[in-house]
Write a protein that holds these residues in place. Structure first.
Motif, PDB file in Angstrom:
ATOM      1  N   GLY A 511     -20.960  17.706 -19.036  1.00  0.00           N
ATOM      2  CA  GLY A 511     -22.154  18.327 -18.478  1.00  0.00           C
ATOM      3  C   GLY A 511     -21.874  18.963 -17.143  1.00  0.00           C
ATOM      4  O   GLY A 511     -20.727  19.236 -16.790  1.00  0.00           O
ATOM      5  N   GLU A 512     -22.951  19.156 -16.344  1.00  0.00           N
ATOM      6  CA  GLU A 512     -22.853  19.983 -15.152  1.00  0.00           C
ATOM      7  C   GLU A 512     -23.082  19.231 -13.844  1.00  0.00           C
ATOM      8  O   GLU A 512     -23.064  19.835 -12.786  1.00  0.00           O
ATOM      9  N   GLY A 513     -23.325  17.928 -13.875  1.00  0.00           N
ATOM     10  CA  GLY A 513     -23.659  17.235 -12.635  1.00  0.00           C
ATOM     11  C   GLY A 513     -23.051  15.859 -12.549  1.00  0.00           C
ATOM     12  O   GLY A 513     -22.359  15.377 -13.462  1.00  0.00           O
ATOM     13  N   GLU A 514     -23.342  15.189 -11.422  1.00  0.00           N
ATOM     14  CA  GLU A 514     -22.775  13.869 -11.175  1.00  0.00           C
ATOM     15  C   GLU A 514     -23.370  12.808 -12.091  1.00  0.00           C
ATOM     16  O   GLU A 514     -22.828  11.709 -12.214  1.00  0.00           O
ATOM     17  N   GLU A 515     -24.498  13.125 -12.767  1.00  0.00           N
ATOM     18  CA  GLU A 515     -25.085  12.162 -13.696  1.00  0.00           C
ATOM     19  C   GLU A 515     -24.111  11.812 -14.819  1.00  0.00           C
ATOM     20  O   GLU A 515     -24.147  10.709 -15.373  1.00  0.00           O
ATOM     21  N   VAL A 516     -23.230  12.767 -15.173  1.00  0.00           N
ATOM     22  CA  VAL A 516     -22.277  12.539 -16.261  1.00  0.00           C
ATOM     23  C   VAL A 516     -21.376  11.346 -15.940  1.00  0.00           C
ATOM     24  O   VAL A 516     -21.154  10.465 -16.783  1.00  0.00           O
ATOM     25  N   PHE A 517     -20.874  11.298 -14.714  1.00  0.00           N
ATOM     26  CA  PHE A 517     -19.957  10.221 -14.335  1.00  0.00           C
ATOM     27  C   PHE A 517     -20.685   8.880 -14.277  1.00  0.00           C
ATOM     28  O   PHE A 517     -20.150   7.850 -14.691  1.00  0.00           O
ATOM     29  N   LEU A 518     -21.925   8.897 -13.766  1.00  0.00           N
ATOM     30  CA  LEU A 518     -22.679   7.651 -13.705  1.00  0.00           C
ATOM     31  C   LEU A 518     -22.994   7.145 -15.108  1.00  0.00           C
ATOM     32  O   LEU A 518     -22.834   5.953 -15.401  1.00  0.00           O
ATOM     33  N   LEU A 519     -23.429   8.048 -15.997  1.00  0.00           N
ATOM     34  CA  LEU A 519     -23.762   7.623 -17.355  1.00  0.00           C
ATOM     35  C   LEU A 519     -22.518   7.116 -18.083  1.00  0.00           C
ATOM     36  O   LEU A 519     -22.591   6.148 -18.848  1.00  0.00           O
ATOM     37  N   GLU A 520     -21.388   7.740 -17.840  1.00  0.00           N
ATOM     38  CA  GLU A 520     -20.144   7.275 -18.461  1.00  0.00           C
ATOM     39  C   GLU A 520     -19.827   5.851 -18.024  1.00  0.00           C
ATOM     40  O   GLU A 520     -19.444   5.000 -18.837  1.00  0.00           O
ATOM     41  N   ASP A 521     -20.012   5.555 -16.731  1.00  0.00           N
ATOM     42  CA  ASP A 521     -19.793   4.189 -16.241  1.00  0.00           C
ATOM     43  C   ASP A 521     -20.761   3.210 -16.899  1.00  0.00           C
ATOM     44  O   ASP A 521     -20.378   2.091 -17.275  1.00  0.00           O
ATOM     45  N   VAL A 522     -22.025   3.619 -17.027  1.00  0.00           N
ATOM     46  CA  VAL A 522     -23.034   2.744 -17.620  1.00  0.00           C
ATOM     47  C   VAL A 522     -22.692   2.442 -19.074  1.00  0.00           C
ATOM     48  O   VAL A 522     -22.748   1.283 -19.526  1.00  0.00           O
ATOM     49  N   LEU A 523     -22.309   3.467 -19.823  1.00  0.00           N
ATOM     50  CA  LEU A 523     -22.006   3.262 -21.239  1.00  0.00           C
ATOM     51  C   LEU A 523     -20.752   2.408 -21.419  1.00  0.00           C
ATOM     52  O   LEU A 523     -20.677   1.584 -22.347  1.00  0.00           O
ATOM     53  N   ALA A 524     -19.778   2.589 -20.540  1.00  0.00           N
ATOM     54  CA  ALA A 524     -18.586   1.734 -20.602  1.00  0.00           C
ATOM     55  C   ALA A 524     -18.964   0.287 -20.313  1.00  0.00           C
ATOM     56  O   ALA A 524     -18.472  -0.651 -20.968  1.00  0.00           O
ATOM     57  N   GLU A 525     -19.859   0.088 -19.343  1.00  0.00           N
ATOM     58  CA  GLU A 525     -20.331  -1.263 -19.030  1.00  0.00           C
ATOM     59  C   GLU A 525     -21.051  -1.887 -20.217  1.00  0.00           C
ATOM     60  O   GLU A 525     -20.959  -3.097 -20.461  1.00  0.00           O
ATOM     61  N   LEU A 526     -21.755  -1.061 -20.986  1.00  0.00           N
ATOM     62  CA  LEU A 526     -22.486  -1.557 -22.151  1.00  0.00           C
ATOM     63  C   LEU A 526     -21.573  -1.830 -23.345  1.00  0.00           C
ATOM     64  O   LEU A 526     -22.014  -2.421 -24.338  1.00  0.00           O
ATOM     65  N   GLY A 527     -20.322  -1.372 -23.273  1.00  0.00           N
ATOM     66  CA  GLY A 527     -19.374  -1.662 -24.338  1.00  0.00           C
ATOM     67  C   GLY A 527     -19.031  -0.505 -25.240  1.00  0.00           C
ATOM     68  O   GLY A 527     -18.328  -0.683 -26.246  1.00  0.00           O
ATOM     69  N   TYR A 528     -19.490   0.694 -24.933  1.00  0.00           N
ATOM     70  CA  TYR A 528     -19.152   1.849 -25.762  1.00  0.00           C
ATOM     71  C   TYR A 528     -17.705   2.272 -25.511  1.00  0.00           C
ATOM     72  O   TYR A 528     -17.170   2.118 -24.404  1.00  0.00           O
ATOM     73  N   ARG A 529     -17.092   2.832 -26.555  1.00  0.00           N
ATOM     74  CA  ARG A 529     -15.723   3.338 -26.444  1.00  0.00           C
ATOM     75  C   ARG A 529     -15.778   4.800 -26.004  1.00  0.00           C
ATOM     76  O   ARG A 529     -16.292   5.649 -26.728  1.00  0.00           O
ATOM     77  N   ILE A 530     -15.270   5.077 -24.812  1.00  0.00           N
ATOM     78  CA  ILE A 530     -15.287   6.426 -24.259  1.00  0.00           C
ATOM     79  C   ILE A 530     -13.980   7.119 -24.646  1.00  0.00           C
ATOM     80  O   ILE A 530     -12.888   6.580 -24.421  1.00  0.00           O
ATOM     81  N   ARG A 531     -14.079   8.302 -25.221  1.00  0.00           N
ATOM     82  CA  ARG A 531     -12.909   9.038 -25.677  1.00  0.00           C
ATOM     83  C   ARG A 531     -12.964  10.480 -25.163  1.00  0.00           C
ATOM     84  O   ARG A 531     -13.993  10.945 -24.669  1.00  0.00           O
ATOM     85  N   ALA A 532     -11.838  11.164 -25.328  1.00  0.00           N
ATOM     86  CA  ALA A 532     -11.807  12.590 -25.016  1.00  0.00           C
ATOM     87  C   ALA A 532     -12.692  13.335 -26.012  1.00  0.00           C
ATOM     88  O   ALA A 532     -12.968  12.857 -27.119  1.00  0.00           O
ATOM     89  N   LYS A 533     -13.098  14.534 -25.629  1.00  0.00           N
ATOM     90  CA  LYS A 533     -14.063  15.298 -26.424  1.00  0.00           C
ATOM     91  C   LYS A 533     -13.584  15.524 -27.856  1.00  0.00           C
ATOM     92  O   LYS A 533     -14.351  15.383 -28.815  1.00  0.00           O
ATOM     93  N   ARG A 534     -12.304  15.837 -28.020  1.00  0.00           N
ATOM     94  CA  ARG A 534     -11.812  16.165 -29.363  1.00  0.00           C
ATOM     95  C   ARG A 534     -11.695  14.938 -30.263  1.00  0.00           C
ATOM     96  O   ARG A 534     -11.620  15.057 -31.487  1.00  0.00           O
TER      97      ARG A 534
END
Length: 756
Positions: A511-534
């Motif tokens: 996305g276009e703002g700092e919310e992306v980084f915060l949401l990524e941290d939150v989802l990682a904390e919740l246990g989601y697997r964060i991967r590259a876009k592809r």
């Protein structure tokens, strides 16, 4: 017919002219505005008038006495009714009952109206229609400082909107403050109680079905309530300079005056240069002084020799500007300009300090929080903003760094009166861009029109420091937002039981703002697997400011859901699984979303931007309790919980086909048409244009543009409807207004279609 002249207003927008004189005595074309009204009354055979006074009312009585004699020798008998406390327009006229009591209709006219309206024709119209109230009307392309009126065929009034925001300005037909009133109407105004015609009495009469009619003024009309309108009225018709007819002034022969309004007793020294300004009674301008356009020098003020007043400088009554002193501020693009949800200003600490003081003064005593983007410049601007707020006696809370979405959420849960978000745009250096201030009320939405109007006034003033203010550390908006996102996801998980929660899929965020980084941290904390876009199964896109979210699910065939499909899914889930019985939706939202909510048994409440008079308060409070329907990050965490049970394709398969597309039409000069139906059907916020089975478009005026929202079955239809709407607006703006930006020359048609 008798006349009542409302002459009690303070004229705050005309200061410093009205610091020492009441607004009706402010001079236009060299004589008090009030005496222009007297002459108008006499031309139409009115020989008795009452004046309702309050602010500096003794000056009016001392000047005009008990009788006015026109240059032609005609006599107008005068009497006075003083308001000890503000009673409003209708309350003040009610107090004058001993004057107008009887069976005959009487005229009410504002004491700041410059007009040559045909009062005789208006009285005849009133009698022919059997009207209880006849409102004389005019046309204003920008109606925000007037009461707007909606007419049905035949001239019957069907609606009022008092000083609306752009988004709520549904008609350019405006109330002139000139009425013909049948006496029995005034029985509904309680003696001694505050009541306004436009805001209180007239809407009440409409609800009761009392016949009220509007008649377009065929001649000139101007409300001189602002300094800009007052100056323009004096220069009307190409006049160069206006000198008071009430007394002499002393202007040195070598002085240069161009477009200056000069009251009596003014002294101007040798070689002074003055342009586009107002010189109030008994002020003194020293030799060689330079006064630029837009200045007002108050009564008895002294401008020293060689002094310079920069454009737009206001010098208060009795103030002194020393010899050689430069007074005012250079305009470096520094005037705040409106943007959606707030204001644009230079990214300079001084500008932010002044803006903070203006916001605090508009609020009055209270608490205001501030959030800024995470950069050194934003931190500096936020500090200046907070100091400005505290300087006028408010409590300012520093809520740290964060995005606009974080500020909006914090506003809805913290008990501050307002929350501000400051950010630099288009470059980090002051010379490279601008700053943008967004303003949120306790619902996390842009505030009401009443606060906006107070802020508009305060932005034109200087604010001396007041005691009692302070800057305190507030709750971190970012931490508050982060905790709320985690809690929202866990609440969804608990609500759905074992079937919901963390799905067996990987995600990526961009996305276009700092919310992306915060949401990524939150989802990682919740246990989601964060991967590259592809490599991710599900992609989440957050729009600028974190307000919108879009999803792409590659499982079972790629399915994309834009913001409105996401919100439709969340609305259905909130009703079916969350037990929600009421849903708050913005006016600019797909019709199928509201239909779905209704079909599932929920009540739909609508809200928009900048409402007046407390309307939509229930809807706005409800929207604050459902952040997933207006915030991209909250929408994303709710959707990811839903995707633990189904793919996005399976969820979207149950939705009807629709496309909700946004567009705009840039207007060189915004013009609201006199006929509210010229664009489309008025509908809460803006107009609705129906295109049959193809769909509809909502058109919302917004400063220098119209915002367009197409609601159609597919993208092709939506694009077509947007272009058809733009063509309608091109034709409309081509036919309204004039090249010089004035309202003169506009052909206004009455409700029967005849040109006035």
């Amino acid at each position: 017919m008798k006349a009542v002249i409302m002459a009690g207003g303070e004229g705050t927008r005309l200061r410093p002219i009205t610091e020492t004189m009441p607004k009706p005595l402010v001079e236009t074309d060299g004589i008090p505005t009030l005496e222009h009204i007297f002459r108008l009354l006499l031309r139409h055979g009115i020989t008795e008038a009452a004046l309702t006074t309050r602010y500096l009312g003794d000056m009016i009585r001392a000047r005009e006495g008990d009788e006015y004699i026109s240059p032609a020798g005609e006599r107008l008998e005068l009497c006075y009714f003083e308001e000890r406390d503000p009673l409003g327009t209708a309350g003040g006229v009610r107090q004058a009952e001993p004057f107008w009591r009887g069976g005959e209709p009487f005229l009410v006219i504002s004491g700041d109206a410059m007009t040559d309206a045909d009062l005789t024709a208006a009285e005849e119209f009133h009698r022919q229609k059997g009207s209880a109230v006849t409102v004389l009307l005019s046309y204003a392309p920008d109606p925000r400082e007037y009461g707007t009126v909606i007419l049905a065929r035949g001239g019957r009034i069907t609606g009022f909107s008092e000083k609306p925001a752009w988004q709520r300005a549904l008609s350019g037909t405006v109330n002139t403050g000139i009425y013909i009133i049948s006496p029995e109407v005034m029985e509904q105004v309680c003696e001694g109680e505050k009541c306004d015609f436009a805001a209180d009495l007239f809407p009440s009469l409409l609800e009761q079905g009392v016949p009220m009619y509007g008649l377009m003024c065929t001649g000139h009309w101007c409300d001189i309530g602002t300094a800009e309108a007052y100056y323009a009225e004096n220069m009307r018709g190409g006049r160069r300079n206006i000198f008071s007819r009430l007394g002499e002034s002393h202007i040195d022969g070598s002085a240069e005056l161009d477009g200056v309004v000069v009251y009596s007793g003014v002294t101007v020294g040798a070689l002074a240069q003055i342009s586009g300004s107002v010189l109030c009674p008994r002020c003194r301008i020293g030799g060689g002084a330079r006064i630029c356009d837009g200045c007002i020098v108050g009564e008895g003020a002294v401008i020293g020799e060689g002094a310079i007043l920069l454009p737009g400088t206001l010098v208060g009554s009795g103030e002194n500007v020393g010899d050689g002193e430069i007074c005012g501020e250079l305009d470096r693009g520094g005037k705040p300009t409106p943007v959606p949800g707030g204001l644009r200003i230079p990214p300079e600490p001084a500008a932010c300090f002044r803006l903070g003081a203006a916001v605090g003064a508009a609020l009055g005593h209270g608490s205001i929080g501030a959030v800024g983007c995470s950069s050194d410049l934003s931190e500096l601007l936020r500090s200046a903003l907070l100091l400005g707020i505290a300087s006028v006696g408010c409590t300012a809370y520093d809520c740290g760094a964060g995005s606009a979405a974080m500020a909006a959420y914090a506003a809805s849960v913290l008990e501050y009166d307002l929350m501000l978000h400051i950010a630099e745009r288009d470059g980090l250096a002051p010379e490279g861009g601008h700053a943008e201030l967004l303003i949120y009320d306790g619902c996390g939405l842009y505030p009401c029109r009443e606060l906006e109007r107070r802020l508009e006034r305060e932005l034109t003033r200087t604010h001396p420091s007041a005691g009692g203010g302070r800057v305190s550390a507030g709750i971190s908006a970012e931490q508050l937002y982060r905790s709320a996102l985690v809690r929202a996801h866990r609440d969804m998980y608990d609500r759905r039981g074992a079937a919901g929660g963390i799905g067996d899929f990987s995600i990526c965020l961009f996305g276009e703002g700092e919310e992306v980084f915060l949401l990524e941290d939150v989802l990682a904390e919740l246990g989601y697997r964060i991967r590259a876009k592809r490599d991710a199964d599900v992609a989440v896109y957050l729009g600028a400011g974190g307000i919108s979210a879009e999803l792409l699910d590659r499982r079972g065939g790629a399915t994309r859901a834009d913001l409105w499909h996401v919100l439709t899914l969340l609305t259905a889930d909130s009703i079916l699984q969350g037990g929600v019985t009421s849903v708050a939706l913005p006016y600019a939202s797909p019709a199928c979303l509201a239909r779905l909510a209704h079909r599932l048994g929920a009540r739909v409440l609508r809200y928009g931007s900048c409402p007046s008079g407390g309307c939509e308060s229930e809807a706005r409070r409800l929207s604050a309790r459902m952040p997933e329907l207006r915030d991209g990050s909250f929408a994303a965490v709710h959707m990811l919980a839903l995707l633990g049970e189904n793919t996005l394709g399976e969820l979207c398969a149950a939705l009807p086909d629709f496309c909700f597309a946004e567009g705009s039409f840039d207007a060189e000069r915004m013009c609201i048409p006199p006929d509210c139906g010229a664009i489309g059907q008025p509908d809460g916020e803006g107009y609705r244009i129906e295109f049959g089975r193809r769909g509809r478009v909502r058109v919302v005026p917004d400063g220098s543009m119209y915002r367009l929202y197409a609601d159609a079955a597919n993208e092709e239809y939506a694009a077509e409807l947007l272009e058809l709407s733009r063509e309608r607006l091109r034709e409309l703006t081509r036919n309204i207004g004039t090249e010089d930006g004035s309202g003169d020359g506009v052909q206004v048609k009455n409700s029967d279609g005849r040109a006035e």
